[in-house]
Scaffold this active site. Structure first.
Site, PDB file in Angstrom:
ATOM      1  NE  ARG A   1      -3.284  -2.314   2.989  1.00  0.00           N
ATOM      2  CZ  ARG A   1      -2.876  -3.538   3.329  1.00  0.00           C
ATOM      3  NH1 ARG A   1      -1.587  -3.783   3.488  1.00  0.00           N
ATOM      4  NH2 ARG A   1      -3.736  -4.515   3.525  1.00  0.00           N
TER       5      ARG A   1
ATOM      6  NE  ARG B   1     -26.805 -11.990  -5.493  1.00  0.00           N
ATOM      7  CZ  ARG B   1     -28.117 -12.075  -5.525  1.00  0.00           C
ATOM      8  NH1 ARG B   1     -28.727 -13.054  -4.877  1.00  0.00           N
ATOM      9  NH2 ARG B   1     -28.844 -11.208  -6.197  1.00  0.00           N
TER      10      ARG B   1
ATOM     11  CG  ASP C   1     -32.101 -12.414  -6.171  1.00  0.00           C
ATOM     12  OD1 ASP C   1     -30.882 -12.637  -6.283  1.00  0.00           O
ATOM     13  OD2 ASP C   1     -32.694 -12.393  -5.078  1.00  0.00           O
ATOM     14  CD  GLU C   2     -33.675 -17.711  -9.938  1.00  0.00           C
ATOM     15  OE1 GLU C   2     -33.264 -18.278 -10.952  1.00  0.00           O
ATOM     16  OE2 GLU C   2     -33.661 -18.225  -8.811  1.00  0.00           O
TER      17      GLU C   2
ATOM     18  CD  GLU D   1     -27.831 -13.968  -0.311  1.00  0.00           C
ATOM     19  OE1 GLU D   1     -28.743 -13.669  -1.106  1.00  0.00           O
ATOM     20  OE2 GLU D   1     -27.967 -14.790   0.614  1.00  0.00           O
ATOM     21  CG  ASP D   2     -29.728  -9.923   1.299  1.00  0.00           C
ATOM     22  OD1 ASP D   2     -29.479 -10.632   2.299  1.00  0.00           O
ATOM     23  OD2 ASP D   2     -30.872  -9.781   0.851  1.00  0.00           O
TER      24      ASP D   2
END
Length: 737
Positions: free
Chosen positions: A431, A539, A555-556, A643-644
């Site tokens: 860094r 995801r 999402d689908e 997950e969200d």
């Protein structure tokens, strides 16, 4: 006649020489005794004319014969040689880089065997390492080693001091004269000199130590730590005290100090003089003699007065109401007050000559602290009075950033130490110093992702940069029922119609193989199918196919129009470090159950945006995969509805800001999971919310605090819902049925 004079002169000179030769010692002794007697009779000078000469010390202090014990320069050099036998160690000479080539930067902690006691603080350090992404239980994979023997307190008078450390360490087969080892230490030396003697030979080990002397510090090899108390939290930690829009920058007191006064010994010179700057108005400098077992034996004429004044002020109140905090050295160079001042946004004024400041290799302390000189104490008040208000506010803001980024918990202190060592090993992707001293801090900027500032979402505004003008849509497909319907095809058609769409990636997570290319709709942008690994965490995997800064996660079951996608993307480009989306959730504190709760009620307040339809920067994929520990990701894989939530936790922890909600159609509904399609019973919905609440509380446990931030802020297009012709509106389809 002249010969006679010469003879007399030579006789006279010879007589005096014989006199001094035989009677010299006796004459010198008489002179010494007479001089000593005169000195005993001579009164000590007292400076009564204070207008002509202001005394730095009182007459009682001058007449005191209690002088601090000091080592001679020769003794100091010998002591330094004994402490650091490898004083010329550098990473190139005392570190084996080959151990880090195969498995990367992995840290091995010697297993605790229970033979020697381990302090609570050292357990926090070991736990922080074991819970990090760098921990390995296999010593063959290790690049760095940490001892299981508590080396924090090496004061021989301490009950935590471990004896015979040399013999114990040499018995470890992996010790190898300390090569590739790091040793943590907070207290070294003992009364009266408090040298940096650790009581054992560290060999070629890296020393991560508090109260480091500059003359002992090995640049680029050792690491200077802050001195922190045993009550310092392992995770999270309290936030800084500076609130938004806290003005004016100058507070009730200009400069304060409240602490112990050492009457004798090392550190007494500085603290004995602090009362000279106390004016009782805007400068408060309070000391007390009342500490230690035999403090009354060493009382001087000031002790009673000092003790009375000491009790009149509350230390926390002084911290909250002062602009500057004096940080004098104690017995050792470091002090607990240093971290206390950082947290309180009280600008530290350092009086500790020769102190190597914590993490000085990466932190620019000139932006957060004022370095004073112990010998020029009386100049401190005038120095801080001359600092401009704008600079004071900048100082205070920087103290808050440094506190929360590197010092608020033991975990952050340990993680900063490891990251500094890692940057030394992998210099090709280390860094820049700027990244350590600017939000969000070096720990949240992964050099393996990039070393270019323009690739991160945090520096666009400060560097005059902008994210790319295109986005990549990532559609998560995991339900055969939904895929067989026309919803996915409609979604692909709407997204591909956006003028900002660069490509569409289909993440296929079904047992059966994906359809052939002929069965997918024709689009104006490339469409690619990627075979998923049936894990929810994938995801947010940093796929190489994602080439744009912006990611549209879908999402689908999502239902969006092209206008909604366009407006959300334009909005995101103004907030590239945040999640921008449509569907919101919120958290609350459930006092009846003493835990955090999760709700999907439609209210004006929210703290999360679901990634079922949201924009965010692709860097968060790398941060999700490489920064979060495997334990959290495993939890997400086990429970399909978390997950969200974890992604929102991560982004809010980085930015300290809430997500952005944008306008949507009325008929836009929340996506349903496969279970909800098969059985929309209330029990199923309750089970899902229970799982999400459990996830949320486990995430809070790992972060150490609740990072989510509530918001009531929503962005709409110009003229949205206004009573004007739709033809005059840019995003007219947002209001069409």
């Amino acid at each position: 006649m002249q010969a006679r004079k010469k003879y007399i002169l030579m006789t006279f000179v010879a007589s005096w020489l014989l006199l001094f030769y035989f009677a010299g010692p006796q004459l010198r002794q008489l002179t010494f005794l007479s001089r000593r007697k005169a000195e005993e009779l001579k009164p000590w000078p007292r400076w009564m004319d204070r207008d002509l000469l202001s005394s730095f010390a009182t007459s009682d202090e001058l007449e005191s014969d209690r002088a601090p014990h000091r080592q001679s320069p020769k003794a100091q050099r010998e002591s330094r040689t004994n402490i650091y036998k490898k004083s010329r160690c550098r990473m190139e000479t005392c570190f084996d880089f080959s151990r880090c080539e195969r498995h990367g930067f992995k840290v091995y902690v010697y297993p605790l065997e229970g033979a020697d006691p381990v302090s609570e603080t050292y357990l926090k350090i070991l736990t922080s390492i074991e819970e990090s992404v760098y921990y390995t239980s296999d010593p063959e994979e290790a690049c760095l080693f940490v001892l299981n023997i508590d080396t924090l307190d090496r004061d021989r008078l301490s009950f935590q001091y471990i004896h015979n450390l040399n013999e114990k360490i040499r018995g470890f087969p992996l010790w190898n004269d300390g090569r590739n080892h790091v040793i943590f230490n907070l207290y070294s030396g003992t009364w009266p000199n408090y040298t940096e003697d650790l009581g054992f030979d560290i060999g070629q080990a890296i020393l991560a130590k508090a109260s480091f002397y500059m003359e002992h510090f090995r640049p680029g090899f050792d690491i200077s730590l802050p001195l922190f108390s045993k009550d310092h939290p392992q995770k999270g930690g309290d936030k800084g005290w500076l609130k938004q829009n806290t003005v004016p920058p100058r507070k009730k007191y200009l400069l304060v100090f409240k602490g112990k006064r050492y009457l004798t010994g090392i550190g007494s010179d500085t603290r004995n003089a602090l009362h000279h700057i106390h004016n009782g108005k805007d400068i408060i400098s309070l000391t007390t003699c009342k500490h230690g077992k035999d403090w009354e034996k060493h009382m001087d004429s000031r002790c009673s007065k000092d003790n009375d004044q000491y009790e009149k002020f509350d230390y926390q109140e002084l911290l909250r109401n002062s602009t500057f905090c004096l940080i004098p050295r104690g017995r050792r160079l470091g002090s607990f007050r240093f971290l206390e001042a950082l947290q309180a946004a009280c600008i530290p004024v350092l009086l500790s000559n020769g102190w190597e400041l914590p993490f000085s290799e990466v932190i620019d302390w000139k932006k957060a602290a004022v370095a004073g000189d112990e010998k020029l104490l009386l100049q401190i008040p005038s120095t801080v009075r001359c600092i401009h208000s704008n600079k004071i506010l900048a100082y205070r803001q920087q103290t808050q950033f440094l506190w929360e980024a590197y010092f608020s918990s033991v975990e952050k202190i340990v993680q900063t130490t490891l990251e500094i060592i890692k940057d030394r090993i992998f210099r090709q992707c280390s860094r820049q110093r700027f990244l350590w001293n600017a939000l969000p801090g070096g720990l949240l900027v992964l050099p393996q992702y990039s070393t270019h500032l323009g690739d991160f979402p945090f520096y666009y505004l400060s560097r005059g940069l902008k994210p790319s003008r295109k986005f990549t849509a990532v559609i998560w497909v995991s339900s055969p029922v939904l895929f067989q319907s026309q919803s996915v095809l409609k979604l692909i058609h709407a997204v591909s119609g956006s003028q900002y769409c660069a490509q569409i990636l289909i993440m296929w997570n079904l047992e059966k193989p994906p359809p052939t290319s002929e069965r997918w709709p024709l689009t104006a942008v490339p469409l690619k199918v990627i075979q998923g690994k049936k894990k929810m965490t994938h995801r947010f995997y940093p796929y190489a196919e994602i080439l744009t800064d912006a990611v549209l996660s879908l999402d689908e079951s999502s239902s969006l129009s092209t206008s909604e996608v366009d407006f959300a993307f334009v909005t995101w480009r103004s907030f590239p470090d945040r999640i921008v989306g449509f569907l919101t959730r919120s958290h609350f504190w459930d006092s009846s159950r003493n835990r955090w709760g999760y709700t999907s009620k439609w209210t004006n307040e929210f703290s999360m945006v679901l990634t079922a339809a949201a924009f965010y920067h692709r860097y968060y994929h790398s941060l999700f995969t490489d920064y979060l520990p495997a334990r959290l990701r495993s939890l997400v894989d086990q429970i399909s509805n978390c997950e969200d939530i974890l992604m929102n936790f991560l982004v809010s922890a980085v930015t300290k800001l809430p997500p952005i909600k944008v306008s949507q159609k009325k008929e836009h509904k929340d996506p349903l999971s496969q279970q909800d399609l098969q059985s929309s019973t209330l029990s199923t919905v309750n089970l899902r919310f229970t799982q999400q609440q459990d996830c949320m509380n486990q995430f809070v446990s790992w972060f150490g605090y609740m990072p989510l931030v509530h918001s009531q802020f929503r962005l709409d297009p110009v003229l949205f819902k206004d009573q004007v012709s739709v033809l005059r509106k840019k995003y007219r389809h947002l209001e069409k049925p």
